[in-house]
Scaffold this active site. Structure first.
Site, PDB file in Angstrom:
ATOM      1  N   SER A 181      18.162  23.402  37.277  1.00 37.47           N
ATOM      2  CA  SER A 181      17.304  23.933  36.212  1.00 37.47           C
ATOM      3  C   SER A 181      15.844  24.107  36.622  1.00 37.47           C
ATOM      4  O   SER A 181      15.056  24.664  35.872  1.00 37.47           O
ATOM      5  CB  SER A 181      17.412  23.068  34.953  1.00 37.47           C
ATOM      6  OG  SER A 181      16.680  21.887  35.100  1.00 37.47           O
ATOM      7  N   LYS A 214      13.282  18.058  27.055  1.00 36.15           N
ATOM      8  CA  LYS A 214      12.325  18.764  27.899  1.00 36.15           C
ATOM      9  C   LYS A 214      11.122  19.232  27.080  1.00 36.15           C
ATOM     10  O   LYS A 214       9.970  19.143  27.524  1.00 36.15           O
ATOM     11  CB  LYS A 214      13.010  19.959  28.570  1.00 36.15           C
ATOM     12  CG  LYS A 214      13.988  19.547  29.682  1.00 36.15           C
ATOM     13  CD  LYS A 214      14.765  20.747  30.220  1.00 36.15           C
ATOM     14  CE  LYS A 214      15.596  20.353  31.452  1.00 36.15           C
ATOM     15  NZ  LYS A 214      16.450  21.462  31.930  1.00 36.15           N
TER      16      LYS A 214
END
Ligand SMILES: [Ca+2]
Ligand SMILES: [Ca+2]
Ligand SMILES: [Ca+2]
Ligand SMILES: [Ca+2]
Ligand SMILES: [Ca+2]
Ligand SMILES: [Ca+2]
Ligand SMILES: [Ca+2]
Ligand SMILES: [Ca+2]
Ligand SMILES: [Ca+2]
Ligand SMILES: [Ca+2]
Ligand SMILES: [Ca+2]
Ligand SMILES: [Ca+2]
Lengths: 192, 192, 192, 192, 192, 192
Positions: free
Chosen positions: E95, E138
């Site tokens: 990611s 996140k």
């Protein structure tokens, strides 16, 4: 008679002292040069620490080539092989550092190593000599092998009194803190 | 009839003697050269000690090329492959050192190896020959294979009396302490 | 007397502070250059994180060669060896980053590192200095070794009060957030 | 119909016979050449022994290039890929040695391999053919696949009587002790 | 203050968002160039998936050099080092793909990355942006670090409602499906 | 919408069909070229069998460059990267062989891959297509992804009746035994 002091001074070979689980032992460090491109070959069932020690010795010598009167370009023109015989016996640790350095300088300058000399000590990248373990056992094995002059790190001076007097009286100890002193004591002054 | 003495002297092949858990055995060491850049290829399910032994043999020969009448630049112009047949059988140990050295010199000089010769001994970087184990079993297997001349390390002389007299009487032992003596006993004097 | 502050300023050597399971310790980081092709050699039983830290230090210095007054092509003309003595002792972690960077710059510029300086801090690829652990133990070991000026990451300022006052009074702390500040505090201004 | 005898003679493909825990099987050995620098690529989930066997076959062919009417410099101008299909099935052992050698010579000379031929045998660096195991199972699988001419090592002659007569009568066995005989039996005489 | 949004736009550094077992975290991706031969160096205790992700980002940029206004030969003239600080902390996963790509483009073009931007998304070899996990964590970590503009994969739009409204109101989300959109949102238009 | 059929024909990307423990899935195989020296880079958490399959596809294409209208020297002038997205998902097996070959040929010729095509099949070094497992699950996943034309190995024809009629009626199956047939069915005739 392998494992005994050489009968003659040798070029490219120096005698180290090892300390194993079964006591002390002597160790021949052999160096050979062949036309090549600077590869450093290390054999004799050497552990990682001993291999890194060889690299440190090698880098020190390369960085001091001029002072040591070695052709600065030896690295580009030769492959250098360091071998420790009795290839089936595992060997490790940093204490053969000054022995490998001495054998290398001998091979590269053509100056023989005195046949009566044994040695032990870690080498650093600046040529410093660091203390080692097992001095007593190493001294006993040197004595058994017929060596008479033993080069050891200055920081091990305090361990000399562990060596039995009967053995100690036959041995001359050279205390060193830098490789310059090792080479001075171990190498014959001139090319053979 | 693989495993038996060759019918003719061979170039680039020498017969070693191995000592395994199930007794002694003979070992063909084959060397081939091809146009290349000096790569040393080692095959035949060889352990690390045996591979290092091959490297020691190889470095010794490279460093002594001139004396051995080998083109000094063979290393730059050829790839050298050492193979030990019966590729599924694991092999290890330093005692094939002088056999690998002999096969290499044979391949590089074109001098054949005498078909009746078997040999065993560790080689050092200075060409010294060090003692090995299992002499009795090795001698028995050499005898079975029809070999008649056995090259062994001088330091193994004390083990000769372990070999049954019935076998010993058929074998000639050559005791050696340096590769020069091995090559003198094993190689045919001139190019085939 | 290995492990004590040097008697003179050294070129190509800086003193780091390590934090191990048995307390703090000092660490000599040695750098040597030899004619070569830009190989970075890392020895001294270093773990992967410490090796990567050396690479980060090295890349930072390469990318800033001009500003640091280093010959831009040093990388093409030299092999660079970083060694951490006491080769048998495993070492790891990122906190020797600024010490490795300092030793590298010293070796590449010829500017000596002040003998009274010890340091600890992770380095990033942009020369940033990140916080480390074990400040108290590291300060105690620096004190024992006779160092008097300790360079630490600014983000560790909050940990200074963990150090016993008796030790703290003998030490000068330099708080840094970028390698520029490290080099300013650690290197002697001019070539020796 | 993969696993069955080819419908036409193929260049760069030879059929080997394998012996697995679940019986015998046929094995296509494919070789392709591409402009390159002499890299030998080995794929098909091959074990180390089989890879070393490929190297032995390759070195033999390189050392005999002239006799085999192969351009001596093929090695410098091509990458050589040996692949054994059914990439998910692990394969190992030295008995595909002569099959790999045959496929290589076919690819390098352009001479097709006869479609009715299957073969098994270890190859040595001198082109010798050594005996293999599982002859009965291999013969059965060759028969199932529609092959009619089976090349086997001379040292396996004693195992021929293990093969059921009903199968044996459909097969012609070629007993060989050197690769020269393999190539004579397997390759079509001229370039296709 | 490491881990907080930068005080100024940076060249060759982009901020990623990571999702670990202990929650979300920000991640600085640093890129440095040095004169070299195209080596890609990856450090920061990165796992294999993250290293492959860096390679994908790198290949995409190389294949699109012209469009991205990067000197087509940068690869031949530079070594490229990607480092992720906090070198002792293991990092993995795909990611950070778009973050590594952005840092690379910034370093290669000299265009700074906006200091208020954080991002997360897998990159493919065609520059596509694939969805990631842990968006909520996140986003929280980005918020804590003081970032205000968050670039996320379009395929994660459905996860936006998992983010607490109190956090979401401080953040601007940029939904992307291709790296072109990432670069447009993250990079300052002109060379600094 | 990752995992769905593309909206337009793509150059350098082909869709494979995978069979995993949790059913079938589609797989994008991406290929990119960059100026380089012929390195083949394989990423996407690929197992050894899948990597070897890529090498087989690559060698076949290199050996047939002329016929495939590919610049014979592409290998010397480019690095070739094959990536399979969703970089955290492990992938293995030989059945993506023809998909990797198709993506490679597309990238090297500039001919787009038809967006409605999915495919599965092992490739050999001669371009043969070998049968695969899990056809039913693969067909179902292709159907879900909106693909309509499925290329499968001729040797899997017997498995077609395992696919539910409701799915089968929406799909056209192309049965192939050689890569030539794959390329004919999958690639758009001319450069886009
Ligand atoms: Ca001994
Ligand atoms: Ca004492
Ligand atoms: Ca045998
Ligand atoms: Ca005896
Ligand atoms: Ca210490
Ligand atoms: Ca505090
Ligand atoms: Ca089969
Ligand atoms: Ca029989
Ligand atoms: Ca953090
Ligand atoms: Ca949702
Ligand atoms: Ca998927
Ligand atoms: Ca069926």
């Amino acid at each position: 008679r392998y494992g005994q002091a050489e009968l003659e001074d040798q070029i490219g070979m120096a005698t180290g002292l090892a300390y194993t689980t079964v006591g002390g032992d002597t160790l021949s460090i052999e160096v050979s040069l062949s036309p090549g491109k600077g590869k450093l070959i290390l054999t004799g069932k050497l552990g990682d620490v001993m291999k890194e020690s060889a690299q440190a010795a090698f880098s020190y010598i390369r960085s001091r080539a001029e002072t040591l009167q070695i052709d600065e370009n030896f690295h580009e023109k030769n492959d250098i092989h360091i071998h420790v015989p009795e290839g089936a016996v595992p060997k490790d640790g940093p204490s053969a550092g000054i022995t490998m350095a001495t054998a290398l300088v001998s091979a590269l300058t053509g100056r023989p190593v005195r046949k009566e000399v044994g040695m032990t000590g870690e080498i650093t990248l600046r040529g410093r000599v660091l203390p080692i373990g097992g001095l007593k056992e190493k001294a006993l094995s040197a004595h058994r092998a017929g060596l008479t002059k033993i080069i050891i790190p200055k920081d091990n001076e305090k361990d000399l009194d562990d060596i039995p007097a009967s053995v100690r009286k036959d041995l001359t100890f050279v205390l060193v803190s830098h490789l310059d002193e090792v080479l001075k004591a171990a190498l014959v002054g001139e090319k053979k």
